[in-house]
Design a protein around this motif. Structure first.
Motif, PDB file in Angstrom:
ATOM      1  N   SER A   5       0.862  -1.178   0.000  1.00  0.00           N
ATOM      2  CA  SER A   5       0.000   0.000   0.000  1.00  0.00           C
ATOM      3  C   SER A   5       0.897   1.226   0.000  1.00  0.00           C
ATOM      4  O   SER A   5       1.126   1.857   1.022  1.00  0.00           O
ATOM      5  N   LEU A 163      -2.110  -1.567  -3.359  1.00  0.00           N
ATOM      6  CA  LEU A 163      -3.372  -0.893  -3.080  1.00  0.00           C
ATOM      7  C   LEU A 163      -3.076   0.596  -2.849  1.00  0.00           C
ATOM      8  O   LEU A 163      -3.029   1.071  -1.718  1.00  0.00           O
ATOM      9  N   PRO A 166      -7.109   2.710  -1.612  1.00  0.00           N
ATOM     10  CA  PRO A 166      -8.278   1.862  -1.322  1.00  0.00           C
ATOM     11  C   PRO A 166      -9.596   2.628  -1.396  1.00  0.00           C
ATOM     12  O   PRO A 166     -10.617   2.066  -1.785  1.00  0.00           O
ATOM     13  N   ARG A 167      -9.561   3.889  -1.002  1.00  0.00           N
ATOM     14  CA  ARG A 167     -10.760   4.729  -1.071  1.00  0.00           C
ATOM     15  C   ARG A 167     -10.326   6.151  -1.404  1.00  0.00           C
ATOM     16  O   ARG A 167      -9.432   6.693  -0.764  1.00  0.00           O
ATOM     17  N   TYR A 195     -11.495   4.179  -6.356  1.00  0.00           N
ATOM     18  CA  TYR A 195     -10.503   3.187  -5.929  1.00  0.00           C
ATOM     19  C   TYR A 195      -9.414   3.137  -6.986  1.00  0.00           C
ATOM     20  O   TYR A 195      -9.680   3.287  -8.184  1.00  0.00           O
ATOM     21  N   ASP A 197      -5.622   0.847  -7.852  1.00  0.00           N
ATOM     22  CA  ASP A 197      -4.515  -0.047  -7.519  1.00  0.00           C
ATOM     23  C   ASP A 197      -3.576  -0.172  -8.708  1.00  0.00           C
ATOM     24  O   ASP A 197      -3.874   0.261  -9.820  1.00  0.00           O
ATOM     25  N   ARG A 216     -14.181  -4.533  -4.552  1.00  0.00           N
ATOM     26  CA  ARG A 216     -14.098  -3.518  -3.497  1.00  0.00           C
ATOM     27  C   ARG A 216     -15.469  -2.874  -3.344  1.00  0.00           C
ATOM     28  O   ARG A 216     -16.217  -2.700  -4.327  1.00  0.00           O
ATOM     29  N   HIS A 218     -17.523   0.326  -0.983  1.00  0.00           N
ATOM     30  CA  HIS A 218     -17.395   1.473  -0.096  1.00  0.00           C
ATOM     31  C   HIS A 218     -18.681   1.625   0.714  1.00  0.00           C
ATOM     32  O   HIS A 218     -19.655   2.238   0.255  1.00  0.00           O
ATOM     33  N   THR A 223     -14.505   0.309   4.315  1.00  0.00           N
ATOM     34  CA  THR A 223     -14.220  -0.074   2.933  1.00  0.00           C
ATOM     35  C   THR A 223     -13.814  -1.542   2.933  1.00  0.00           C
ATOM     36  O   THR A 223     -13.004  -1.970   3.758  1.00  0.00           O
ATOM     37  N   ILE A 225     -12.059  -4.616   0.695  1.00  0.00           N
ATOM     38  CA  ILE A 225     -11.268  -5.053  -0.454  1.00  0.00           C
ATOM     39  C   ILE A 225     -10.969  -6.534  -0.273  1.00  0.00           C
ATOM     40  O   ILE A 225     -10.601  -6.954   0.828  1.00  0.00           O
ATOM     41  N   TRP A 241      -9.840  -7.250   3.570  1.00  0.00           N
ATOM     42  CA  TRP A 241      -9.601  -6.266   4.608  1.00  0.00           C
ATOM     43  C   TRP A 241     -10.816  -5.365   4.750  1.00  0.00           C
ATOM     44  O   TRP A 241     -11.466  -5.021   3.754  1.00  0.00           O
ATOM     45  N   ASN A 248      -7.953   4.956   5.602  1.00  0.00           N
ATOM     46  CA  ASN A 248      -7.529   3.792   4.821  1.00  0.00           C
ATOM     47  C   ASN A 248      -6.666   2.822   5.627  1.00  0.00           C
ATOM     48  O   ASN A 248      -5.920   2.018   5.062  1.00  0.00           O
TER      49      ASN A 248
END
Length: 364
Positions: A5, A163, A166-167, A195, A197, A216, A218, A223, A225, A241, A248
């Motif tokens: 991440s 990632l 993620p949001r 999102y 990645d 994913r 929201h 959030t 994933i 997760w 995040n």
């Protein structure tokens, strides 16, 4: 698979082996839920029949992935595709500035550091042989606690999944001119949640896994994933997760996952339509309900997810993008005529199907 991440670590070197690939994936849903956008930049486009053909002929001495860049863009309105393109460029059309900027033809992706964290700017401009046109100017901005990392990106695993966002909050404009759609031009002020990645591999995907689910969602409170990969050696790799929507940061990790309700597509592709995810405090049911991209080796769904956290009396639902791929099928030449209808080679005469709005829509 190595999971990271790191929003600013985008180095080209991690996927320059023959057979290697990488993609930068973005999706966003408008605040109203009416519009969804999916944008993917590829280097070493894993769906390119030209790339696969060159690799099969040349083997380990095959071409560098940078010779096969591409971009796919999809826009959905009320769950229906209204714009689709998959354009493959030549190496001369592509440039990459380490960790900051990528260009493919008229399309640009640039990452910037802001006071809040990370911001990705996407500038897109395209006209298709059928007459459809798209212009977009979008910013994906997210809160990230990681510091910018300009160091080397060593690739210990065969696949890296970063990632990066993620949001994200997504703002910008989108202009569409669609042939035969009854609307000559539409200009949208886009605002919503997104999102992003970055995936990279150093060998064709079929060498590592037989199929892969990922998605994913929201929710208001978290959030989600997740991914499920069935490996070539018969093992299964999976993880999910729950993340704090404001920072995040990971709140919970997956305990177990179940896949149910297998269904066959018109191309003989079999995938599960229901996924059940169990966490320490939460339970989530994912229903891959609406197929918005249905191909012989790849499916994209506009899916529903239902979150339950009994201890906190939380019960929520959310809509999101989920996907499924079976990479071995990409190398099956029986499907290549369909692929060639979809992917436009920017410096070659377009496929006759791509010149017809009605026929091209059939390939979506």
């Amino acid at each position: 698979m190595e999971i990271r991440s790191e929003p600013f670590q985008h180095t080209e070197a991690i996927a320059q082996h023959p057979g290697g690939y990488q993609w930068w994936y973005f999706d966003a849903a408008s605040a109203s839920g009416k519009y969804h956008i999916v944008i993917i930049f590829y280097v070493g486009n894993p769906f390119s029949t030209r790339y696969i053909n060159a690799l099969e002929k040349q083997g380990e001495a095959g071409p560098a992935p940078c010779k096969y860049p591409g971009i796919s863009i999809s826009v959905y309105e009320n769950g229906n595709p209204i714009y689709y393109s998959f354009t493959e460029f030549e190496e001369k059309d592509y440039s990459f500035e380490e960790g900051s900027k990528l260009k493919m033809g008229a399309h640009i992706m640039e990452v910037r550091q802001t006071d809040r964290g990370a911001a990705y700017w996407l500038c897109l401009k395209e006209q298709l042989p059928c007459g459809d046109q798209l212009e977009a100017d979008l910013i994906f901005e997210s809160r990230q606690d990681q510091q910018r990392n300009n160091g080397p990106d060593n690739m210990a695993e065969s696949h890296i999944w970063n990632l990066a966002q993620p949001r994200a909050q997504v703002e910008g404009t989108l202009r569409l001119a669609l042939e035969g759609a009854g609307v000559s031009d539409r200009q949208l002020s886009f605002s919503g949640t997104g999102y992003h990645d970055h995936n990279a591999g150093k060998e064709p995907m079929k060498e590592e896994f037989t199929d892969w689910y990922w998605g994913r969602f929201h929710f208001q409170s978290v959030t989600l994933i997740y991914y499920v990969k069935n490996q070539v050696d018969g093992s299964r790799e999976h993880q999910a997760w729950l993340l704090d929507p404001n920072t995040n940061k990971v709140i919970e990790n997956l305990r177990e996952i179940e896949l149910n309700d297998d269904s066959w597509s018109i191309f003989g592709l079999r995938s599960s339509r229901k996924l059940s995810l169990r966490f320490e405090q939460a339970q989530i049911e994912v229903q891959q309900s609406t197929v918005v991209d249905n191909g012989p080796f790849y499916q994209r769904f506009l899916s529903q997810a239902f979150l339950s956290i009994p201890a906190e009396d939380v019960l929520e639902s959310a809509e999101g993008i989920t996907e499924y791929i079976r990479p071995q099928r990409i190398h099956s030449r029986i499907f290549w005529p369909l692929v060639n209808m979809r992917i436009r080679q920017v410096h070659q005469k377009p496929h006759w199907v791509q010149r017809s709005k009605r026929l091209y829509q059939w390939t979506w």
